[in-house]
Design a protein around this motif. Structure first.
Motif, PDB file in Angstrom:
ATOM      1  N   GLU A 168       0.827  -1.206   0.000  1.00  0.00           N
ATOM      2  CA  GLU A 168       0.000   0.000   0.000  1.00  0.00           C
ATOM      3  C   GLU A 168       0.866   1.262   0.000  1.00  0.00           C
ATOM      4  N   LYS A 169       0.337   2.288  -0.654  1.00  0.00           N
ATOM      5  CA  LYS A 169       0.973   3.607  -0.636  1.00  0.00           C
ATOM      6  C   LYS A 169       0.034   4.566   0.081  1.00  0.00           C
ATOM      7  N   ALA A 201       0.491  14.789   1.165  1.00  0.00           N
ATOM      8  CA  ALA A 201       1.817  15.056   1.721  1.00  0.00           C
ATOM      9  C   ALA A 201       2.758  13.859   1.590  1.00  0.00           C
ATOM     10  N   LYS A 202       2.208  12.654   1.503  1.00  0.00           N
ATOM     11  CA  LYS A 202       3.031  11.443   1.405  1.00  0.00           C
ATOM     12  C   LYS A 202       2.718  10.645   0.131  1.00  0.00           C
TER      13      LYS A 202
END
Length: 166
Positions: A51-52, A57-58
């Motif tokens: 997962e990402k 921001a990330k």
């Protein structure tokens, strides 16, 4: 967009920028792994299983992904590929043995006509055979048969053709 060529050290930095950690494998050990066991492009492909972050921001960074996880998937993939290849070679050998056994017990088949029928089915089968000249351990046999009468016996063709090319 073209991706830049990266040194091993730059590959490690690229992973770190994607929030891949080196908690269980040091950066030095990871560099050694990339240098001697696998390459970055392939190793990165295993990241698709993880997962990402979805927050802006990330964005593009992984959630809880350590290099050791990619390394382990890479190692498992290598073992699986070796196992599948070994099985395929065993199956190929068993099939060739069975075909030749059945042929030897068939009084109606001379071992040549069945190969001729196969090669006559479409142009590419014979072309594939000729393409092996100069690129195969059986080049001499193919060249000799082509120059003579272009006929092959079943016991010859099973040596010339591989399971994966049929």
């Amino acid at each position: 967009m073209k991706k830049p060529k990266l040194t091993i050290e730059e590959q490690i930095e690229d992973m770190k920028s994607k929030n891949i950690t080196f908690q269980y494998v040091s950066e030095k050990e990871a560099a050694d792994f990339l240098r001697h066991n696998n390459y970055y492009f392939k190793l990165k492909s295993y990241g698709k299983n993880y997962e990402k972050y979805r927050i802006p921001a990330k964005a593009g960074q992984y959630v809880n992904l350590d290099f050791s996880y990619l390394q382990e998937l890479s190692t498992l993939d290598m073992h699986l590929r070796k196992l599948i290849l070994s099985m395929a070679l065993d199956i190929e050998h068993a099939l060739k043995t069975k075909i030749l056994f059945d042929l030897s017990n068939n009084a109606d088949e001379d071992g040549y006509s069945i190969v001729q029928k196969y090669l006559d089915t479409d142009y590419t089968s014979r072309k594939d055979l000729y393409d092996k000249i100069g690129n195969s351990a059986t080049s001499d046999l193919i060249r000799k048969r082509k120059e003579e009468d272009d006929s092959y016996a079943m016991w010859e063709i099973v040596e010339v053709l591989s399971f994966l090319s049929v």
